[in-house]
Design an enzyme around this catalytic site. Sequence first.
Site, PDB file in Angstrom:
ATOM      1  N   SER A   1     -39.606  34.275  69.280  1.00 44.78           N
ATOM      2  CA  SER A   1     -39.854  35.701  69.552  1.00 44.78           C
ATOM      3  C   SER A   1     -41.324  35.977  69.279  1.00 44.78           C
ATOM      4  O   SER A   1     -42.003  35.171  68.619  1.00 44.78           O
ATOM      5  CB  SER A   1     -38.981  36.550  68.608  1.00 44.78           C
ATOM      6  OG  SER A   1     -39.393  37.894  68.573  1.00 44.78           O
TER       7      SER A   1
ATOM      8  N   TYR B   1     -35.335  38.652  60.217  1.00 42.38           N
ATOM      9  CA  TYR B   1     -35.509  38.173  61.585  1.00 42.38           C
ATOM     10  C   TYR B   1     -36.874  37.492  61.744  1.00 42.38           C
ATOM     11  O   TYR B   1     -36.980  36.404  62.315  1.00 42.38           O
ATOM     12  CB  TYR B   1     -35.384  39.351  62.552  1.00 42.38           C
ATOM     13  CG  TYR B   1     -35.493  38.984  64.011  1.00 42.38           C
ATOM     14  CD1 TYR B   1     -34.426  38.379  64.671  1.00 42.38           C
ATOM     15  CD2 TYR B   1     -36.645  39.272  64.735  1.00 42.38           C
ATOM     16  CE1 TYR B   1     -34.513  38.060  66.022  1.00 42.38           C
ATOM     17  CE2 TYR B   1     -36.737  38.963  66.082  1.00 42.38           C
ATOM     18  CZ  TYR B   1     -35.672  38.352  66.723  1.00 42.38           C
ATOM     19  OH  TYR B   1     -35.764  38.032  68.062  1.00 42.38           O
TER      20      TYR B   1
END
Length: 267
Positions: free
Chosen positions: A154, A167
């Site tokens: 990401s 995350y």
Amino acid sequence: MAEFSGKVAFITGAAHGQGRAVALALAAEGARIVAFDIARTLDYPGYALGQSDELDSLVQEVHELGSEALAFVGDVRVDADITRAVHETVAAFGRIDILFNNAGIAAYGLAHELTEEAWDAVLDINLKGAWLVSRRVIPHLIAQRSGVIINNSSVAGLRAFAKLSHYTASKWGLTGLTKALALELAPHGIRVNSIHPTGVNTGMNDGLAFLEGATPTEIAERSAGNLLPVPWIEPEDVSAAVLYLASERGRYITGTQFVIDAGLLTR
């Protein structure tokens, strides 16, 4: 001839979203697909993940594209599930050529307010899960002396985001795992790369917005800040990157971070 004719792609988190888009794109180019998904909603993060009917329909769509598919309901945190799927894949198809470690979850929360269960869920699925699957697939790639592993990280694997500490930690860890695997596997002719999308128009996008009591657009404007005037990219933008990295056109690309961020990291 289709670009991936004769190849076998093992995809985690395949039932919907980015995993599904990649599966269909590879199948359209001749790859046989192995779709691995937990196929149920978890207590954390609570929004809908891939479901069994989506897994079934994916297999049907792959068949309609003229290719073959296997589907496995399994958890990337459970070694027995992974081992069974890999063993049955090799028994049925004879090989694995492409591994797309895509399974992942996200949810918002300040670091000091996260529960240990929430932290473990994100790290175990996003990072440990990718390692668990990789370690069962890698011996087959080494035996073939060929293969490609692509880890879905990401933009949060290259910069930090508030309220996403678990995350962010998992995605930075996945970036590091990618580089370590690239070093270890290059002598065997195996390439390993990570991809780094900005927000993607998937169920996760909708789920995060639901958890925040906002619309996906509001979440995108608040957290992303893409340089190009788009709130997010599409799953097909991710699949295009995966196909390039897995193809012969990307034969000398390994150990890299392939960014699909609509300019976010330039800000």
